[in-house]
Design an enzyme around this catalytic site. Structure first.
Site, PDB file in Angstrom:
ATOM      1  N   ASP A 215       0.874  -1.165   0.000  1.00 37.78           N
ATOM      2  CA  ASP A 215       0.000   0.000   0.000  1.00 37.78           C
ATOM      3  C   ASP A 215       0.916   1.221   0.000  1.00 37.78           C
ATOM      4  OD1 ASP A 215      -2.001   1.874   0.289  1.00 37.78           O
ATOM      5  OD2 ASP A 215      -3.091   0.728   1.799  1.00 37.78           O
ATOM      6  N   HIS A 220       1.475   8.770   2.529  1.00 32.01           N
ATOM      7  CA  HIS A 220       1.735   8.226   3.864  1.00 32.01           C
ATOM      8  C   HIS A 220       3.220   8.196   4.225  1.00 32.01           C
ATOM      9  CE1 HIS A 220      -2.463   7.158   3.879  1.00 32.01           C
ATOM     10  NE2 HIS A 220      -2.305   6.505   2.744  1.00 32.01           N
ATOM     11  N   ILE A 235       0.149  10.908   7.079  1.00 28.04           N
ATOM     12  CA  ILE A 235      -0.886  10.279   7.898  1.00 28.04           C
ATOM     13  C   ILE A 235      -0.840   8.758   7.744  1.00 28.04           C
ATOM     14  CG2 ILE A 235      -2.401  12.287   7.848  1.00 28.04           C
ATOM     15  CD1 ILE A 235      -4.003  10.913   5.618  1.00 28.04           C
ATOM     16  N   GLY A 238      -5.685   4.521   6.062  1.00 32.06           N
ATOM     17  CA  GLY A 238      -6.990   4.187   6.620  1.00 32.06           C
ATOM     18  C   GLY A 238      -7.165   2.690   6.805  1.00 32.06           C
TER      19      GLY A 238
END
Length: 315
Positions: A215, A220, A235, A238
């Site tokens: 991912d 990120h 961040i 999710g």
């Protein structure tokens, strides 16, 4: 032209950069599918996903954790939400290839909801087939809500999981029409006190570990891209804190029985910074666990949803 030929013709035009519409064309989105090259899943990749959810911490004495992080364990298994990283392709490529989708800025894409429904225990290794497609594109005025269905199959060609993703693309709304797929009602958080609360701190490098599960969205990891998205620092994925929320339910209600987890559905409501503490509150409603997750440091709800357990679960 028959429907099949129409779709082939649309793909032909797209290959010459002639087939991209100016706005979303829902009827050219619905039913669009691609078959992705099989993923050759290894046991170490299965372990890596569990490590990315902090199984095996704070120490390696939890025998149940070892089933997910040690490939020689006699009960070695994939954690149920590992399905989200078992595909070779990505949704961005699907959206770009779709003849009913206009060109759009990838930074305007938001991952709104995710559900994983399991039909069989996940494989821990082997060839994983994947078919992904668009079931609907809905006008939300300020943007488009695109519903994506993904089916994963094992080496025996048996579908073992269905993943549904709802993504919102800002800035391409206003195309009209009515939805054809009925979405489930939003989860209502009970007013009474939760039946259980599970608290777990993420690591400051949590996103760096999770991105190794393929991912690799640079949002990120790259501070400059995070700043473009309005964040002071990169961040957390999710789908990473989605896995942490499922882990909370597993620890509380299904420990030792990952096969009891039947379906995990969640809506992402806010972001999480790596290093923050996740507080997952749980309410029992029959064999469904309602979940709400927030960050302890900011008190911000970042996820709401539910986990459906098999009838064998003793709640």
């Amino acid at each position: 032209l028959r429907k099949k030929n129409q779709k082939q013709f649309a793909n032909f035009l797209f290959s010459f950069n002639m087939g991209k519409p100016k706005t979303v064309v829902p009827e050219n989105c619905r039913g669009f599918k691609v078959s992705v090259n099989p993923k050759e899943l290894t046991e170490i990749q299965t372990v890596l996903y569990a490590v990315a959810l902090n199984f095996g911490k704070p120490n390696q004495t939890d025998e149940d954790d070892m089933r997910f992080v040690f490939e020689r364990n006699e009960d070695f298994a994939a954690f149920p939400t590992a399905a989200v990283v078992m595909m070779e392709g990505d949704i961005f490529s699907l959206l770009v290839a779709c003849p009913g989708m206009p060109e759009f800025n990838p930074m305007m894409l938001l991952h709104g909801e995710e559900s994983v429904e399991l039909y069989k225990p996940l494989p821990v290794k082997g060839s994983i087939g994947c078919e992904m497609g668009i079931s609907d594109a809905v006008d939300k005025k300020k943007g488009a809500l695109v519903i994506i269905d993904i089916h994963l199959s094992n080496e025996e060609k048996e579908v073992f999981a269905k993943i549904q993703m709802n993504v919102f693309i800002r800035g391409i709304g206003g195309f009209g029409g009515q939805p054809v797929v009925k979405l489930p009602s939003a989860v209502v958080i009970p007013k009474e006190n939760p039946d259980a609360i599970y608290t777990e701190k993420t690591d400051v490098n949590q996103a760096l570990i999770y991105r190794l599960c393929q991912d690799t969205n640079p949002l990120h990891v790259d501070p400059s891209l995070a700043a473009m998205g309005g964040f002071d620092t990169p961040i957390l994925h999710g789908l990473c804190f989605y896995g942490f929320a499922t882990k909370a339910v597993y620890k509380q209600y299904a420990k030792g029985h990952p096969e009891w987890i039947k379906k995990v559905s969640a809506r992402f409501t806010s972001h999480v910074f790596p290093g923050e503490t996740l507080v997952t509150s749980m309410w029992k409603k029959g064999n469904t666990i309602i979940i709400e997750q927030k960050t302890q440091e900011r008190g911000k709800v970042n996820l709401v949803g539910s986990v459906e357990l098999n009838p064998e679960a003793k709640l």
